[in-house]
Design a protein around this motif. Structure first.
Motif, PDB file in Angstrom:
ATOM      1  N   GLY A  89       0.778  -1.230   0.000  1.00 51.99           N
ATOM      2  CA  GLY A  89       0.000   0.000   0.000  1.00 51.99           C
ATOM      3  C   GLY A  89       0.809   1.279   0.000  1.00 51.99           C
ATOM      4  O   GLY A  89       0.278   2.354   0.272  1.00 51.99           O
ATOM      5  N   TYR A  90       2.101   1.181  -0.311  1.00 50.38           N
ATOM      6  CA  TYR A  90       2.979   2.354  -0.354  1.00 50.38           C
ATOM      7  C   TYR A  90       3.253   2.765  -1.801  1.00 50.38           C
ATOM      8  O   TYR A  90       3.199   1.937  -2.702  1.00 50.38           O
ATOM      9  CB  TYR A  90       4.318   2.052   0.324  1.00 50.38           C
ATOM     10  CG  TYR A  90       4.203   1.708   1.789  1.00 50.38           C
ATOM     11  CD1 TYR A  90       3.924   2.685   2.733  1.00 50.38           C
ATOM     12  CD2 TYR A  90       4.399   0.407   2.226  1.00 50.38           C
ATOM     13  CE1 TYR A  90       3.840   2.368   4.080  1.00 50.38           C
ATOM     14  CE2 TYR A  90       4.310   0.079   3.569  1.00 50.38           C
ATOM     15  CZ  TYR A  90       4.025   1.060   4.493  1.00 50.38           C
ATOM     16  OH  TYR A  90       3.936   0.745   5.817  1.00 50.38           O
ATOM     17  N   HIS A  91       3.599   4.004  -1.988  1.00 49.36           N
ATOM     18  CA  HIS A  91       4.035   4.493  -3.302  1.00 49.36           C
ATOM     19  C   HIS A  91       5.549   4.275  -3.379  1.00 49.36           C
ATOM     20  O   HIS A  91       6.317   5.037  -2.792  1.00 49.36           O
ATOM     21  CB  HIS A  91       3.728   5.992  -3.454  1.00 49.36           C
ATOM     22  CG  HIS A  91       2.275   6.298  -3.495  1.00 49.36           C
ATOM     23  ND1 HIS A  91       1.528   6.198  -4.642  1.00 49.36           N
ATOM     24  CD2 HIS A  91       1.424   6.678  -2.518  1.00 49.36           C
ATOM     25  CE1 HIS A  91       0.284   6.521  -4.377  1.00 49.36           C
ATOM     26  NE2 HIS A  91       0.183   6.817  -3.089  1.00 49.36           N
ATOM     27  N   PRO A  92       6.010   3.253  -4.093  1.00 47.88           N
ATOM     28  CA  PRO A  92       7.447   2.990  -4.163  1.00 47.88           C
ATOM     29  C   PRO A  92       8.159   4.004  -5.058  1.00 47.88           C
ATOM     30  O   PRO A  92       7.545   4.679  -5.881  1.00 47.88           O
ATOM     31  CB  PRO A  92       7.525   1.593  -4.770  1.00 47.88           C
ATOM     32  CG  PRO A  92       6.289   1.495  -5.593  1.00 47.88           C
ATOM     33  CD  PRO A  92       5.240   2.288  -4.869  1.00 47.88           C
ATOM     34  N   VAL A  93       9.429   4.084  -4.883  1.00 47.73           N
ATOM     35  CA  VAL A  93      10.239   5.002  -5.684  1.00 47.73           C
ATOM     36  C   VAL A  93      10.520   4.384  -7.050  1.00 47.73           C
ATOM     37  O   VAL A  93      10.621   3.165  -7.187  1.00 47.73           O
ATOM     38  CB  VAL A  93      11.548   5.361  -4.944  1.00 47.73           C
ATOM     39  CG1 VAL A  93      12.495   4.193  -4.898  1.00 47.73           C
ATOM     40  CG2 VAL A  93      12.211   6.558  -5.555  1.00 47.73           C
ATOM     41  N   VAL A  94      10.615   5.240  -8.054  1.00 53.96           N
ATOM     42  CA  VAL A  94      10.988   4.818  -9.404  1.00 53.96           C
ATOM     43  C   VAL A  94      12.019   5.799  -9.957  1.00 53.96           C
ATOM     44  O   VAL A  94      12.057   6.959  -9.562  1.00 53.96           O
ATOM     45  CB  VAL A  94       9.778   4.750 -10.368  1.00 53.96           C
ATOM     46  CG1 VAL A  94       8.824   3.648  -9.964  1.00 53.96           C
ATOM     47  CG2 VAL A  94       9.062   6.073 -10.442  1.00 53.96           C
ATOM     48  N   MET A  95      12.850   5.304 -10.855  1.00 53.55           N
ATOM     49  CA  MET A  95      13.829   6.165 -11.504  1.00 53.55           C
ATOM     50  C   MET A  95      13.246   6.612 -12.835  1.00 53.55           C
ATOM     51  O   MET A  95      12.724   5.806 -13.593  1.00 53.55           O
ATOM     52  CB  MET A  95      15.135   5.418 -11.737  1.00 53.55           C
ATOM     53  CG  MET A  95      16.179   6.279 -12.415  1.00 53.55           C
ATOM     54  SD  MET A  95      17.776   5.499 -12.511  1.00 53.55           S
ATOM     55  CE  MET A  95      18.364   5.846 -10.881  1.00 53.55           C
ATOM     56  N   HIS A  96      13.314   7.904 -13.114  1.00 53.18           N
ATOM     57  CA  HIS A  96      12.700   8.405 -14.333  1.00 53.18           C
ATOM     58  C   HIS A  96      13.676   8.732 -15.446  1.00 53.18           C
ATOM     59  O   HIS A  96      13.249   8.979 -16.559  1.00 53.18           O
ATOM     60  CB  HIS A  96      11.802   9.620 -14.040  1.00 53.18           C
ATOM     61  CG  HIS A  96      12.511  10.784 -13.451  1.00 53.18           C
ATOM     62  ND1 HIS A  96      13.172  11.702 -14.198  1.00 53.18           N
ATOM     63  CD2 HIS A  96      12.632  11.175 -12.164  1.00 53.18           C
ATOM     64  CE1 HIS A  96      13.689  12.613 -13.401  1.00 53.18           C
ATOM     65  NE2 HIS A  96      13.375  12.321 -12.168  1.00 53.18           N
ATOM     66  N   ASP A  97      14.983   8.691 -15.205  1.00 50.81           N
ATOM     67  CA  ASP A  97      15.951   8.974 -16.270  1.00 50.81           C
ATOM     68  C   ASP A  97      17.234   8.188 -16.013  1.00 50.81           C
ATOM     69  O   ASP A  97      18.286   8.766 -15.730  1.00 50.81           O
ATOM     70  CB  ASP A  97      16.212  10.476 -16.341  1.00 50.81           C
ATOM     71  CG  ASP A  97      16.760  10.914 -17.680  1.00 50.81           C
ATOM     72  OD1 ASP A  97      17.003  10.046 -18.545  1.00 50.81           O
ATOM     73  OD2 ASP A  97      16.954  12.118 -17.868  1.00 50.81           O
ATOM     74  N   ALA A  98      17.150   6.873 -16.112  1.00 54.00           N
ATOM     75  CA  ALA A  98      18.257   5.976 -15.767  1.00 54.00           C
ATOM     76  C   ALA A  98      19.582   6.285 -16.463  1.00 54.00           C
ATOM     77  O   ALA A  98      20.638   6.166 -15.834  1.00 54.00           O
ATOM     78  CB  ALA A  98      17.854   4.536 -16.022  1.00 54.00           C
TER      79      ALA A  98
END
Length: 73
Positions: free
Chosen positions: A36-45
């Motif tokens: 139920g958490y908003h996980p982190v994502v990378m947007h410009d690897a």
């Protein structure tokens, strides 16, 4: 392979990695993980330098950073 990999199931969306990324490449996802958490994502690897500050700051050890081996001349 992206240099920064997030184990989405472990991420609790605290945002410490987002705060400390010197290149501002991380953001909290709009999606929720199973907990139920908003996980982190990378947007410009491709801009990631694999400095590993995100992994050092993560209290859940949900981030792993991989550095590429340099080719020998």
């Amino acid at each position: 392979m992206d240099p920064c990999q997030v184990e989405v199931g472990r991420c609790k969306g605290c945002g410490l990695c987002v705060e400390f990324c010197p290149r501002h490449l991380l953001e909290l996802s709009e999606e929720l993980n199973a907990a139920g958490y908003h996980p982190v994502v990378m947007h410009d690897a491709p801009k990631c330098t694999a400095c590993a500050l995100c992994a050092e700051m993560c209290p859940e050890t949900a981030i792993r950073v991989y550095r590429r081996k340099r080719s020998k001349p």
